[in-house]
Scaffold this motif. Structure first.
Motif, PDB file in Angstrom:
ATOM      1  N   MET A   1       0.711  -1.346  -0.280  1.00 58.05           N
ATOM      2  CA  MET A   1       0.303  -0.271   0.147  1.00 58.05           C
ATOM      3  C   MET A   1       0.840   1.275   0.048  1.00 58.05           C
ATOM      4  SD  MET A   1      -3.314   0.870  -0.138  1.00 58.05           S
ATOM      5  CE  MET A   1      -4.205  -0.099   1.047  1.00 58.05           C
ATOM      6  N   ARG A   2       1.666   0.742   0.992  1.00 54.18           N
ATOM      7  CA  ARG A   2       2.656   2.347   0.600  1.00 54.18           C
ATOM      8  C   ARG A   2       3.427   2.184  -0.744  1.00 54.18           C
ATOM      9  NH1 ARG A   2       5.914   2.376   6.143  1.00 54.18           N
ATOM     10  NH2 ARG A   2       7.743   4.185   5.769  1.00 54.18           N
ATOM     11  N   ASP A   3       4.030   1.804  -1.436  1.00 59.30           N
ATOM     12  CA  ASP A   3       4.993   1.452  -2.672  1.00 59.30           C
ATOM     13  C   ASP A   3       3.625   2.176  -3.821  1.00 59.30           C
ATOM     14  OD1 ASP A   3       7.045   0.173  -2.008  1.00 59.30           O
ATOM     15  OD2 ASP A   3       6.282  -1.769  -1.859  1.00 59.30           O
ATOM     16  N   LEU A   4       2.421   1.709  -3.505  1.00 58.38           N
ATOM     17  CA  LEU A   4       1.390   2.136  -3.882  1.00 58.38           C
ATOM     18  C   LEU A   4       1.005   4.227  -4.123  1.00 58.38           C
ATOM     19  CD1 LEU A   4      -1.267   2.132  -6.791  1.00 58.38           C
ATOM     20  CD2 LEU A   4      -2.739   1.384  -4.567  1.00 58.38           C
ATOM     21  N   GLY A   5       0.976   4.291  -2.583  1.00 60.02           N
ATOM     22  CA  GLY A   5       1.117   5.258  -2.029  1.00 60.02           C
ATOM     23  C   GLY A   5       2.272   6.424  -3.018  1.00 60.02           C
ATOM     24  N   ARG A   6       3.582   5.424  -2.937  1.00 59.69           N
ATOM     25  CA  ARG A   6       5.091   6.577  -3.673  1.00 59.69           C
ATOM     26  C   ARG A   6       4.720   6.769  -5.437  1.00 59.69           C
ATOM     27  NH1 ARG A   6       7.544   2.252  -0.852  1.00 59.69           N
ATOM     28  NH2 ARG A   6       8.872   3.292   1.411  1.00 59.69           N
TER      29      ARG A   6
ATOM     30  N   VAL B   1      -6.565  14.849  -3.531  1.00 55.80           N
ATOM     31  CA  VAL B   1      -6.716  13.059  -3.529  1.00 55.80           C
ATOM     32  C   VAL B   1      -7.771  12.972  -1.962  1.00 55.80           C
ATOM     33  CG1 VAL B   1      -5.850  11.549  -3.248  1.00 55.80           C
ATOM     34  CG2 VAL B   1      -4.526  12.443  -4.154  1.00 55.80           C
ATOM     35  N   MET B   2      -8.804  12.311  -2.107  1.00 55.79           N
ATOM     36  CA  MET B   2     -10.038  11.724  -1.555  1.00 55.79           C
ATOM     37  C   MET B   2      -9.359  10.322  -1.183  1.00 55.79           C
ATOM     38  SD  MET B   2     -13.923  13.386  -1.607  1.00 55.79           S
ATOM     39  CE  MET B   2     -14.902  11.721  -1.935  1.00 55.79           C
ATOM     40  N   LEU B   3     -10.147  10.276  -0.039  1.00 54.61           N
ATOM     41  CA  LEU B   3      -9.446   8.657   0.185  1.00 54.61           C
ATOM     42  C   LEU B   3     -10.928   7.969   0.614  1.00 54.61           C
ATOM     43  CD1 LEU B   3      -5.906   8.679   1.466  1.00 54.61           C
ATOM     44  CD2 LEU B   3      -6.491   8.117  -0.217  1.00 54.61           C
TER      45      LEU B   3
ATOM     46  N   THR C   1      -1.919   4.766   5.957  1.00 53.32           N
ATOM     47  CA  THR C   1      -0.878   4.219   5.164  1.00 53.32           C
ATOM     48  C   THR C   1      -0.337   4.423   3.431  1.00 53.32           C
ATOM     49  OG1 THR C   1      -1.741   2.292   6.238  1.00 53.32           O
ATOM     50  CG2 THR C   1      -0.348   1.946   4.853  1.00 53.32           C
ATOM     51  N   LEU C   2      -1.741   4.632   2.881  1.00 51.27           N
ATOM     52  CA  LEU C   2      -1.405   4.814   1.814  1.00 51.27           C
ATOM     53  C   LEU C   2      -1.011   6.514   1.372  1.00 51.27           C
ATOM     54  CD1 LEU C   2      -2.365   4.403  -1.475  1.00 51.27           C
ATOM     55  CD2 LEU C   2      -4.235   5.409  -1.671  1.00 51.27           C
TER      56      LEU C   2
ATOM     57  N   GLY D   1       7.914  13.267  -1.428  1.00 54.22           N
ATOM     58  CA  GLY D   1       9.622  14.392  -0.788  1.00 54.22           C
ATOM     59  C   GLY D   1       9.499  15.179   0.297  1.00 54.22           C
ATOM     60  N   VAL D   2       8.397  14.917   1.073  1.00 54.73           N
ATOM     61  CA  VAL D   2       7.516  16.103   2.005  1.00 54.73           C
ATOM     62  C   VAL D   2       8.847  15.590   3.216  1.00 54.73           C
ATOM     63  CG1 VAL D   2       5.925  16.608   0.847  1.00 54.73           C
ATOM     64  CG2 VAL D   2       5.685  14.693   3.086  1.00 54.73           C
ATOM     65  N   ARG D   3       8.816  17.275   4.768  1.00 53.14           N
ATOM     66  CA  ARG D   3       8.919  16.147   5.973  1.00 53.14           C
ATOM     67  C   ARG D   3       7.958  16.054   6.980  1.00 53.14           C
ATOM     68  NH1 ARG D   3       9.702  21.942   8.521  1.00 53.14           N
ATOM     69  NH2 ARG D   3      10.469  22.692   7.114  1.00 53.14           N
ATOM     70  N   GLY D   4       8.280  15.027   7.678  1.00 50.15           N
ATOM     71  CA  GLY D   4       7.701  14.785   8.870  1.00 50.15           C
ATOM     72  C   GLY D   4       7.108  13.522   8.393  1.00 50.15           C
ATOM     73  N   ALA D   5       6.778  12.381   8.805  1.00 52.52           N
ATOM     74  CA  ALA D   5       6.287  10.945   8.830  1.00 52.52           C
ATOM     75  C   ALA D   5       4.684  11.704   8.780  1.00 52.52           C
ATOM     76  CB  ALA D   5       6.656   9.989   9.659  1.00 52.52           C
ATOM     77  N   VAL D   6       4.382  10.570   7.630  1.00 51.67           N
ATOM     78  CA  VAL D   6       2.074  10.648   8.008  1.00 51.67           C
ATOM     79  C   VAL D   6       2.078  10.202   8.792  1.00 51.67           C
ATOM     80  CG1 VAL D   6       0.825  10.869   6.531  1.00 51.67           C
ATOM     81  CG2 VAL D   6       2.164  11.425   5.660  1.00 51.67           C
TER      82      VAL D   6
END
Ligand SMILES: Nc1ncnc2c1ncn2[C@@H]1O[C@H](COP(=O)(O)OP(=O)(O)OP(=O)(O)O)[C@@H](O)[C@H]1O
Ligand SMILES: [Mg+2]
Length: 184
Positions: free
Chosen positions: A37-42, A54-56, A66-67, A76-81
Motif C-alpha cells: 500500500m505504501r509502495d502504491l502511494g509512492r 485526493v479523496m480517500l 498507510t497510503l 518528498g515532504v517533511r515528517g512521517a505521515v
C-alpha cells in the motif's frame, strides 16, 4: 518516467493500433500488504502535482493513512505521515521546493469547505497536494477535479491484508492521466 510513444511514431503499425494508456482515468489495483500500500502511494505521488485533491474512501483501518504515508515519501515532504486524528489537518512542507502535503481528517469537519478554509493552515492549497480522509460529501466542492481513491477489503480474504484499491480521476485534470500504469 517513460513517455508514451507519440501517435505518429514511425514504430507504430497503423493496422494494429495499441490502446493509448494516456486516456486511462480509472484503475483498480490489488494490494496484498501494508508495504505494498505504501509502495502504491509512492508510485501515485509521481503523478501528483500542486493543486491536486485526493479523496480517500474506506472503512476504519482500510489503509488510508498507510497510503498517505507512501504519498508523503514519494512527494518528498517533511515528517512521517501519521493519523491526523487529534488535529483536523497536518501540513507536511516539501523538503526542496515542491508541493506541501496537506493531510486532512475530515471526520470532525462538519460543514466542509468553509471550515476547511477557516482552519488557517498557513499554506496555499493551490500550491499543495491535499489528501483527505473521511471527506465524502464534504470536500468535493474544494475542486472540480479530484482523484477519488476507494479502498475495500477483499471479501472472503483469509490473510486479512488484501485490499482492492480503485482510483477514479474526476474532471479535466485527470482526462489524460496514466493511472493505468499503477495497476501494472
Ligand atoms: N494491504 C494493506 N494495506 C494497508 N494497510 C493494511 C493492509 N493490510 C493490513 N493493513 C493494516 O491495516 C491498518 C491500516 O491502518 P490505516 O491507519 O492506514 O487505516 P485508515 O484507513 O487510515 O484508518 P482510519 O479510518 O482509522 O483513519 C494498519 O494497521 C495496517 O498495518
Ligand atoms: Mg487514517
Amino acid at each position: 518516467m517513460e513517455t508514451p510513444a507519440a501517435p505518429h511514431s514511425p514504430a507504430a503499425d497503423p493496422a494494429t493500433p495499441t490502446p493509448s494508456v494516456a486516456s486511462v482515468r480509472t484503475a483498480t489495483v490489488t494490494v496484498t500488504s501494508p508495504d505494498a500500500m505504501r509502495d502504491l502511494g509512492r508510485a501515485l505521488a509521481e503523478q501528483l502535482r500542486p493543486g491536486d485533491l485526493v479523496m480517500l474512501t474506506g472503512e476504519l483501518g482500510a489503509g488510508k493513512t498507510t497510503l498517505t504515508r507512501g504519498l508523503g515519501e514519494g512527494l518528498g515532504v517533511r515528517g512521517a505521515v501519521t493519523s491526523p486524528t487529534f488535529v483536523i489537518a497536518r501540513v507536511h512542507p516539501h523538503l526542496s521546493g515542491g508541493p506541501a502535503l496537506v493531510h486532512v481528517d475530515a471526520y470532525r469537519l462538519g460543514g466542509g469547505l468553509d471550515e476547511m478554509e477557516d482552519l488557517d493552515l498557513d499554506v496555499s492549497l493551490p500550491d499543495s497536494v491535499v489528501v483527505v480522509e473521511w471527506g465524502d460529501g464534504k470536500v468535493e466542492e474544494l475542486s472540480d477535479d479530484r482523484l477519488h481513491v476507494i479502498i475495500d477489503r477483499a471479501t472472503g480474504d483469509t490473510t486479512d491484508e488484501v485490499r482492492i484499491v480503485t482510483l477514479n480521476g474526476i474532471g479535466d485534470r485527470w482526462a489524460g492521466s496514466d493511472l493505468g500504469s499503477l495497476a501494472a
